[in-house]
Design a protein around this motif. Sequence first.
Motif, PDB file in Angstrom:
ATOM      1  N   VAL A  42       0.820  -1.219   0.000  1.00  0.00           N
ATOM      2  CA  VAL A  42       0.000   0.000   0.000  1.00  0.00           C
ATOM      3  C   VAL A  42       0.856   1.273   0.000  1.00  0.00           C
ATOM      4  N   LYS A  43       2.160   1.091   0.106  1.00  0.00           N
ATOM      5  CA  LYS A  43       3.048   2.261   0.087  1.00  0.00           C
ATOM      6  C   LYS A  43       3.426   2.608  -1.354  1.00  0.00           C
ATOM      7  N   LYS A  44       3.531   3.882  -1.603  1.00  0.00           N
ATOM      8  CA  LYS A  44       3.965   4.407  -2.913  1.00  0.00           C
ATOM      9  C   LYS A  44       3.061   3.940  -4.053  1.00  0.00           C
ATOM     10  N   LEU A  45       1.759   3.902  -3.758  1.00  0.00           N
ATOM     11  CA  LEU A  45       0.809   3.564  -4.814  1.00  0.00           C
ATOM     12  C   LEU A  45       0.688   4.721  -5.797  1.00  0.00           C
ATOM     13  N   LYS A  46       0.659   4.388  -7.063  1.00  0.00           N
ATOM     14  CA  LYS A  46       0.477   5.414  -8.087  1.00  0.00           C
ATOM     15  C   LYS A  46      -0.528   4.931  -9.131  1.00  0.00           C
ATOM     16  N   SER A  47      -1.299   5.877  -9.640  1.00  0.00           N
ATOM     17  CA  SER A  47      -2.263   5.549 -10.687  1.00  0.00           C
ATOM     18  C   SER A  47      -1.526   5.290 -11.993  1.00  0.00           C
ATOM     19  N   THR A  48      -2.273   4.875 -12.998  1.00  0.00           N
ATOM     20  CA  THR A  48      -1.674   4.633 -14.318  1.00  0.00           C
ATOM     21  C   THR A  48      -1.169   5.936 -14.941  1.00  0.00           C
ATOM     22  N   ASN A  49      -1.601   7.086 -14.414  1.00  0.00           N
ATOM     23  CA  ASN A  49      -1.137   8.387 -14.902  1.00  0.00           C
ATOM     24  C   ASN A  49      -0.136   9.036 -13.952  1.00  0.00           C
ATOM     25  N   GLY A  50       0.309   8.258 -12.942  1.00  0.00           N
ATOM     26  CA  GLY A  50       1.347   8.759 -12.050  1.00  0.00           C
ATOM     27  C   GLY A  50       0.856   9.494 -10.826  1.00  0.00           C
ATOM     28  N   GLU A  51      -0.466   9.580 -10.600  1.00  0.00           N
ATOM     29  CA  GLU A  51      -0.959  10.270  -9.399  1.00  0.00           C
ATOM     30  C   GLU A  51      -0.672   9.426  -8.157  1.00  0.00           C
ATOM     31  N   ILE A  52      -0.243  10.086  -7.082  1.00  0.00           N
ATOM     32  CA  ILE A  52       0.036   9.393  -5.817  1.00  0.00           C
ATOM     33  C   ILE A  52      -1.297   9.063  -5.138  1.00  0.00           C
ATOM     34  N   ILE A  53      -1.430   7.785  -4.741  1.00  0.00           N
ATOM     35  CA  ILE A  53      -2.683   7.311  -4.135  1.00  0.00           C
ATOM     36  C   ILE A  53      -2.417   6.830  -2.711  1.00  0.00           C
ATOM     37  N   HIS A  54      -3.268   7.263  -1.793  1.00  0.00           N
ATOM     38  CA  HIS A  54      -3.203   6.786  -0.408  1.00  0.00           C
ATOM     39  C   HIS A  54      -4.598   6.297  -0.020  1.00  0.00           C
ATOM     40  N   ILE A  55      -4.675   5.047   0.412  1.00  0.00           N
ATOM     41  CA  ILE A  55      -5.974   4.467   0.784  1.00  0.00           C
ATOM     42  C   ILE A  55      -6.257   4.753   2.255  1.00  0.00           C
ATOM     43  N   ILE A  56      -7.263   5.567   2.502  1.00  0.00           N
ATOM     44  CA  ILE A  56      -7.679   5.856   3.878  1.00  0.00           C
ATOM     45  C   ILE A  56      -8.668   4.783   4.338  1.00  0.00           C
ATOM     46  N   SER A  57      -9.634   4.487   3.489  1.00  0.00           N
ATOM     47  CA  SER A  57     -10.594   3.409   3.744  1.00  0.00           C
ATOM     48  C   SER A  57     -10.930   2.757   2.413  1.00  0.00           C
ATOM     49  N   ASN A  58     -10.817   1.427   2.370  1.00  0.00           N
ATOM     50  CA  ASN A  58     -11.064   0.738   1.094  1.00  0.00           C
ATOM     51  C   ASN A  58     -12.538   0.487   0.824  1.00  0.00           C
ATOM     52  N   GLY A  59     -13.428   0.885   1.758  1.00  0.00           N
ATOM     53  CA  GLY A  59     -14.862   0.797   1.544  1.00  0.00           C
ATOM     54  C   GLY A  59     -15.488  -0.489   2.043  1.00  0.00           C
ATOM     55  N   ILE A  60     -16.794  -0.577   1.859  1.00  0.00           N
ATOM     56  CA  ILE A  60     -17.563  -1.739   2.308  1.00  0.00           C
ATOM     57  C   ILE A  60     -17.885  -2.614   1.102  1.00  0.00           C
ATOM     58  N   HIS A  61     -17.553  -3.881   1.206  1.00  0.00           N
ATOM     59  CA  HIS A  61     -17.789  -4.813   0.087  1.00  0.00           C
ATOM     60  C   HIS A  61     -19.280  -4.889  -0.223  1.00  0.00           C
ATOM     61  N   ASN A  62     -19.636  -4.586  -1.445  1.00  0.00           N
ATOM     62  CA  ASN A  62     -21.032  -4.598  -1.873  1.00  0.00           C
ATOM     63  C   ASN A  62     -21.344  -5.908  -2.584  1.00  0.00           C
TER      64      ASN A  62
END
Length: 424
Positions: free
Chosen positions: A17-37
């Motif tokens: 989960v460290k140094k996550l980046k989108s396919t366009n290079g945006e830095i991503i930090h997961i605060i909450s991954n959400g509730i499984h639907n």
Amino acid sequence: MNENLLHFLWKLKLFSVKKLKSTNGEIIHIISNGIHNLNTGPDFLNAKIEIENQVWAGNVEIHINSSDWYKHNHEADKNYDAVILHVVWEHDVEIFRNNNAKIVTLELKNYISKAVLNSYNQLFSKNKKWINCENDIQFIDSFIFENWLERLYFERLEQKSSSIQEILTTNNNNWEATLFMLLAKSFGLKVNGDAFLNFANSFDFSIVRKVSNNVEQLEALFLGQAGLLSNKYESIYFEKLNREYEYLKVKFKLTPILGGQVQFFRLRPNNFPTIRLSQLAFLYSKYQNLFSKIIEIDSLELFYSLFEVSTFPFWETHFTFDKESKKSTKKLTKSFIDLILINTIIPLKFVYLKNLGKNEYSSLFAILENIKPEKNSIISRYNDLNIESPNAFKTQALLQLKNEYCSKQLCLQCAIGKTILKKS
């Protein structure tokens, strides 16, 4: 790769989960991954994701390939307008909102270790195995394993309680009538369970109460309604029961179940329907308010005493009307009573306590823990894997594990499968 695994990996954050980046290079930090639907719509709801120092609240959609977004027509579905992150295994096309803005995409394959994938592949390997985790199950931490088994038994009870609740509703919340129908099915075992349930449902339970002081009439009622008096036999006892049943049939306007439903084939003589229905008749001639007594009892030995019934004397020298046999007293055995307790009494008491709003089930579990383990092919196979069963509580949980998880390949929803993958 499949979406179930991606859901599992995302839900438990089994990736770097460290140094996550989108396919366009945006830095991503997961605060909450959400509730499984588990219903229609995005896969994870109410997630909170920080992208380039901007916190977004919304939903996460997961696919194998980015292009699956279009394959599933999400671009035309308003339920997906609030998707803030598209998580994929392989990014093969850009995804746009209705306003032509790109949806941020995370290509997950770059952040998952080979160890996790190897463990998954080993778990779901195509090699012939009885259960996927048979090489690992005995090494699962005992605390995790035992807690999972306890949950599985609750799950099994809940499944059984739903069918009991349906019967109770049909009987206008008459617990005594519901018990009678459930006991009838239990006395029929697998071969005659459905037929015995049909027999019990073929007349009003109030008739049992009206004739219960005459065991011979009660036996005539049971055998007649089950269609076992439809043939003619050269037997004094048969003629006597048949006369009694003809009287009851006219008096209460009875119609027996269709012939041929009740079977003798592939049954041991002690399980013949004639014997089991005679024992059931003796039980109900002995107790006017059986359900009330069952609710009062909270020990295994008292249940053994409660179900200490046999048959009418005729059946001591017969299994059928037309053939005499060596004399033997045909009492309910402890092993048969155990089956009744496991499959009928404990689930019914569980439903009763739930209906009263009481959540104290320790006495039920105590009874189950004192019942000897069941013997069947599934439990034997677990024993071969060094998973021993000291009592019926554990065998019931293991049956639930095999039938509802192992056989359905639901390892990613099983605490054992999750533990194996987490370790990697």
